[in-house]
Design a protein around this motif. Structure first.
Motif, PDB file in Angstrom:
ATOM      1  N   LEU A 110       0.860  -1.178   0.000  1.00  0.00           N
ATOM      2  CA  LEU A 110       0.000   0.000   0.000  1.00  0.00           C
ATOM      3  C   LEU A 110       0.900   1.232   0.000  1.00  0.00           C
ATOM      4  O   LEU A 110       1.723   1.409   0.907  1.00  0.00           O
ATOM      5  CB  LEU A 110      -0.906   0.016   1.233  1.00  0.00           C
ATOM      6  N   VAL A 111       0.739   2.067  -1.023  1.00  0.00           N
ATOM      7  CA  VAL A 111       1.473   3.329  -1.093  1.00  0.00           C
ATOM      8  C   VAL A 111       0.608   4.396  -0.440  1.00  0.00           C
ATOM      9  O   VAL A 111      -0.460   4.736  -0.948  1.00  0.00           O
ATOM     10  CB  VAL A 111       1.799   3.715  -2.546  1.00  0.00           C
ATOM     11  N   LEU A 112       1.041   4.890   0.712  1.00  0.00           N
ATOM     12  CA  LEU A 112       0.252   5.866   1.460  1.00  0.00           C
ATOM     13  C   LEU A 112       0.228   7.204   0.734  1.00  0.00           C
ATOM     14  O   LEU A 112       1.066   7.491  -0.123  1.00  0.00           O
ATOM     15  CB  LEU A 112       0.827   6.040   2.862  1.00  0.00           C
ATOM     16  N   ASP A 113      -0.748   8.010   1.123  1.00  0.00           N
ATOM     17  CA  ASP A 113      -0.892   9.313   0.471  1.00  0.00           C
ATOM     18  C   ASP A 113       0.374  10.152   0.593  1.00  0.00           C
ATOM     19  O   ASP A 113       0.670  10.969  -0.275  1.00  0.00           O
ATOM     20  CB  ASP A 113      -2.086  10.064   1.087  1.00  0.00           C
ATOM     21  N   GLY A 114       1.118   9.936   1.652  1.00  0.00           N
ATOM     22  CA  GLY A 114       2.361  10.694   1.832  1.00  0.00           C
ATOM     23  C   GLY A 114       3.556  10.095   1.127  1.00  0.00           C
ATOM     24  O   GLY A 114       4.657  10.638   1.224  1.00  0.00           O
ATOM     25  N   GLY A 115       3.384   8.952   0.457  1.00  0.00           N
ATOM     26  CA  GLY A 115       4.475   8.343  -0.287  1.00  0.00           C
ATOM     27  C   GLY A 115       5.115   7.130   0.373  1.00  0.00           C
ATOM     28  O   GLY A 115       5.892   6.418  -0.265  1.00  0.00           O
ATOM     29  N   ARG A 116       4.833   6.883   1.633  1.00  0.00           N
ATOM     30  CA  ARG A 116       5.408   5.719   2.293  1.00  0.00           C
ATOM     31  C   ARG A 116       4.802   4.435   1.726  1.00  0.00           C
ATOM     32  O   ARG A 116       3.625   4.390   1.339  1.00  0.00           O
ATOM     33  CB  ARG A 116       5.146   5.771   3.804  1.00  0.00           C
TER      34      ARG A 116
END
Length: 245
Positions: A110-116
């Protein structure tokens, strides 16, 4: 007129005491050890129940945003809410679930909204659904951080070529998927594409073994049997001595 030697019943009593001394000592010492083990298991039961109550309280707490820095010990079971983009890559952990049978835990990046980039354990899929194209796109998930301790000396090595794993080894899975060593076990999905083939398997204290009560009962039962057999042996020795006397 009294005889020169001690009365016969005194000799009998001394003979009985000599013959039952060793069985009596073995019986008392053995029963003491077994009772001590039972008491220890009762103490372990109270300790484990306290841990499970703490975990239950944490699991049911309100979810928070994923912290920037994480500690596998301090943040284990922390409820979190994450949103981002599911990627199609997937790992499949072979498991058996009560009332559901055998299947695979579906692990996706899962690519989080912040990029992690982290991993999410979406739940159980049937064995014959492994080859299906996995859902991708924007999702909103609520779950619990988890670093499972599922590996022992009998755990087979993962089949990397086929993407089949036999335990959730968070660091190794993260290396395979190119993510942080962070796993969120999904409790519910609030947004995004969903599949009827996926059954959520949230973290649950029911999966944590707590057999200390059974162990305590076993030790106390063995102590009772030990004492009963000791008493029977002493009775046999006494009866035999009386008969011989």
């Amino acid at each position: 007129m009294r005889g020169d030697g001690p009365p016969a019943f005194c000799l009998l009593k001394r003979g009985v005491m000599r013959r039952i001394l060793v069985p009596l000592l073995i019986g008392v010492v053995g029963a003491g050890i077994l009772i001590g083990l039972g008491v220890w298991q009762v103490q372990r039961l109270a300790w484990k129940e306290n841990i499970l109550a703490t975990i239950d309280a944490r699991l049911s707490a309100a979810p928070v945003d994923l912290p920037e820095t994480l500690d596998p010990e301090d943040d284990k079971y922390l409820p979190v809410r994450v949103s981002g983009t599911l990627e199609p890559d997937a790992l499949h952990v072979l498991v058996g679930a009560k009332d559901l049978g055998a299947g695979y835990r579906l692990i996706q990046p899962l690519v989080l909204d912040g990029g992690r980039r982290i991993m999410v354990d979406r739940g159980l899929i049937p064995l014959d659904a492994k080859a299906a194209v996995r859902e991708t796109g924007e999702v909103g998930l609520v779950g619990n951080l988890h670093w499972p301790d599922e590996i022992d000396g009998y755990t087979p090595e993962p089949d990397i070529a086929r993407g089949i794993w036999f335990a959730r080894d968070v660091p190794a899975m993260a290396n395979a998927l190119g993510t942080e060593p962070v796993l969120v076990v999904v409790r519910r999905q609030e947004a995004g594409p969903q599949s009827d083939e996926i059954t959520a398997l949230p973290v649950d204290t029911a999966a944590i073994s707590n057999n200390h009560l059974q162990y305590a009962i076993t030790w106390f039962s063995l102590a009772a049997i030990w004492l009963t057999m000791t008493g029977y042996l002493i009775w046999r020795v006494t009866r035999r001595q009386e008969t011989e006397g």
